[in-house]
Scaffold this motif. Sequence first.
Motif, mmCIF file in Angstrom:
data_model
loop_
_atom_site.group_PDB
_atom_site.id
_atom_site.type_symbol
_atom_site.label_atom_id
_atom_site.label_comp_id
_atom_site.label_asym_id
_atom_site.label_seq_id
_atom_site.Cartn_x
_atom_site.Cartn_y
_atom_site.Cartn_z
ATOM 1 N N GLU A 98 78.098 86.332 76.731
ATOM 2 C CA GLU A 98 78.736 86.025 75.453
ATOM 3 C C GLU A 98 77.833 85.183 74.565
ATOM 4 O O GLU A 98 77.875 85.294 73.335
ATOM 5 N N ILE A 99 77.016 84.341 75.171
ATOM 6 C CA ILE A 99 76.099 83.499 74.389
ATOM 7 C C ILE A 99 75.211 84.365 73.506
ATOM 8 O O ILE A 99 74.920 84.011 72.358
ATOM 9 N N THR A 112 78.207 84.402 58.029
ATOM 10 C CA THR A 112 79.442 84.496 58.809
ATOM 11 C C THR A 112 79.528 83.360 59.814
ATOM 12 O O THR A 112 80.581 82.743 59.992
ATOM 13 N N ASN A 113 78.412 83.079 60.480
ATOM 14 C CA ASN A 113 78.401 81.991 61.451
ATOM 15 C C ASN A 113 78.736 80.654 60.793
ATOM 16 O O ASN A 113 79.324 79.764 61.417
ATOM 17 N N ALA A 114 78.378 80.510 59.511
ATOM 18 C CA ALA A 114 78.661 79.264 58.797
ATOM 19 C C ALA A 114 80.164 79.060 58.588
ATOM 20 O O ALA A 114 80.631 77.923 58.448
ATOM 21 N N ILE A 115 80.930 80.160 58.570
ATOM 22 C CA ILE A 115 82.379 80.061 58.370
ATOM 23 C C ILE A 115 83.044 79.427 59.592
ATOM 24 O O ILE A 115 83.818 78.479 59.485
ATOM 25 N N HIS A 116 82.740 79.982 60.771
ATOM 26 C CA HIS A 116 83.254 79.447 62.037
ATOM 27 C C HIS A 116 82.052 79.280 62.967
ATOM 28 O O HIS A 116 81.788 80.164 63.787
ATOM 29 N N PRO A 117 81.310 78.193 62.858
ATOM 30 C CA PRO A 117 80.075 78.023 63.632
ATOM 31 C C PRO A 117 80.272 78.241 65.132
ATOM 32 O O PRO A 117 81.093 77.574 65.763
ATOM 33 N N ASN A 118 79.526 79.223 65.656
ATOM 34 C CA ASN A 118 79.555 79.533 67.086
ATOM 35 C C ASN A 118 80.974 79.739 67.618
ATOM 36 O O ASN A 118 81.284 79.372 68.755
ATOM 37 N N GLY A 119 81.812 80.336 66.766
ATOM 38 C CA GLY A 119 83.187 80.582 67.182
ATOM 39 C C GLY A 119 83.680 81.942 66.728
ATOM 40 O O GLY A 119 83.100 82.562 65.830
ATOM 41 N N TYR A 120 84.747 82.401 67.351
ATOM 42 C CA TYR A 120 85.344 83.670 66.976
ATOM 43 C C TYR A 120 86.226 83.478 65.742
ATOM 44 O O TYR A 120 86.533 82.356 65.337
ATOM 45 N N ILE A 138 91.149 86.832 71.511
ATOM 46 C CA ILE A 138 89.754 87.287 71.478
ATOM 47 C C ILE A 138 88.922 86.793 72.661
ATOM 48 O O ILE A 138 88.239 87.604 73.307
ATOM 49 N N PRO A 139 88.918 85.492 72.998
ATOM 50 C CA PRO A 139 88.077 85.041 74.126
ATOM 51 C C PRO A 139 88.354 85.792 75.424
ATOM 52 O O PRO A 139 87.428 86.196 76.138
ATOM 53 N N GLN A 140 89.638 85.997 75.723
ATOM 54 C CA GLN A 140 90.006 86.710 76.951
ATOM 55 C C GLN A 140 89.540 88.158 76.903
ATOM 56 O O GLN A 140 89.023 88.695 77.892
ATOM 57 N N LEU A 141 89.706 88.813 75.754
ATOM 58 C CA LEU A 141 89.310 90.216 75.624
ATOM 59 C C LEU A 141 87.797 90.380 75.738
ATOM 60 O O LEU A 141 87.316 91.326 76.373
ATOM 61 N N ILE A 167 84.006 96.575 68.515
ATOM 62 C CA ILE A 167 84.512 96.792 67.161
ATOM 63 C C ILE A 167 86.040 96.740 67.159
ATOM 64 O O ILE A 167 86.663 96.207 66.236
ATOM 65 N N ARG A 168 86.656 97.258 68.202
ATOM 66 C CA ARG A 168 88.129 97.193 68.296
ATOM 67 C C ARG A 168 88.624 95.756 68.381
ATOM 68 O O ARG A 168 89.615 95.385 67.762
ATOM 69 N N ILE A 169 87.908 94.925 69.133
ATOM 70 C CA ILE A 169 88.278 93.513 69.242
ATOM 71 C C ILE A 169 88.003 92.798 67.921
ATOM 72 O O ILE A 169 88.767 91.940 67.493
ATOM 73 N N HIS A 170 86.891 93.151 67.276
ATOM 74 C CA HIS A 170 86.502 92.556 65.990
ATOM 75 C C HIS A 170 86.485 91.027 66.100
ATOM 76 O O HIS A 170 87.251 90.327 65.419
ATOM 77 N N PRO A 171 85.592 90.486 66.926
ATOM 78 C CA PRO A 171 85.671 89.057 67.260
ATOM 79 C C PRO A 171 85.295 88.087 66.139
ATOM 80 O O PRO A 171 85.712 86.930 66.173
ATOM 81 N N PHE A 172 84.530 88.553 65.145
ATOM 82 C CA PHE A 172 84.033 87.633 64.125
ATOM 83 C C PHE A 172 84.693 87.862 62.763
ATOM 84 O O PHE A 172 85.247 88.930 62.495
#
Length: 263
Positions: A98-99, A112-120, A138-141, A167-172
């Motif tokens: 995941e890292i 995008t990372n700036a919106i939720h830094p290192n997060g979903y 999301i984390p579990q999926l 893409i189905r999960i769409h984590p970001f």
Amino acid sequence: MELLPIGILKVNYGKIKEIDKIIKSIYRLIIYSRDHLDDDLLDIYLAGMNDLQEMVSIKNAQMEAQTAEEVEEYLQNLQKTLHFVVEEITTQRDFDSEIQLFQLLRLVSPETNAIHPNGYRRTTVQIGGYICPLPALIPQLVSELYYRMEQIENPIVKAIYLHHELIRIHPFADGNGRVTRVAKNWILMFALYPPIFIENATQKKEYIQTLSKSFDALQYRPITWNSHTEQFFEQEIDRILVNANLLYESIKSIGNARTGKRE
């Protein structure tokens, strides 16, 4: 959302065998042909991969960016990301954590990372008629996705499965397509396959429509293989087949040019 079960995947292994034959032919050229020098072998292969990487960058930039400035920024970010992936591959690192998802996001979509830094993502998202999983899931999926990927032996099937399900999960919050395509190509390139890219606007439209129909079908019958999901896997395999042929012809041409042979 329930992830696509590994046991129901039905892919065209005949075409995958054809791809494997082409990849072996490439290495026969590199290893056994007298048209190539020993110290040229790695350079020839990387040159072919770089040509395909350049096409990935240009095509994807044209498909997703809206202005000339966005195209330039998109292209620069994607090139940096691809160079990072190549460096990781040369140090024997496959895509398996995941890292690495967040590493790719920071490079390919820093805004995008700036919106939720290192997060979903923390908001709900809908793709057409398909409602993506709630942020809390999301984390579990994503963890479950990596677990299931470990059960897939064939790198091509693993890469396409990752693409479809991530893409189905769409984590970001944004940049999911870019991150997913690079991650998929990381798996392919680590296994010495050429990357997959969208060649033109027609293919882009086909790609989006097929994914959308697959997601809709799986919403109603989540553990049943359907024609739309099968079509997506088939389209991706076809793209690898085309790119493998391009790579073979590219390397063959380099050898012919060195000895003055005609095509």
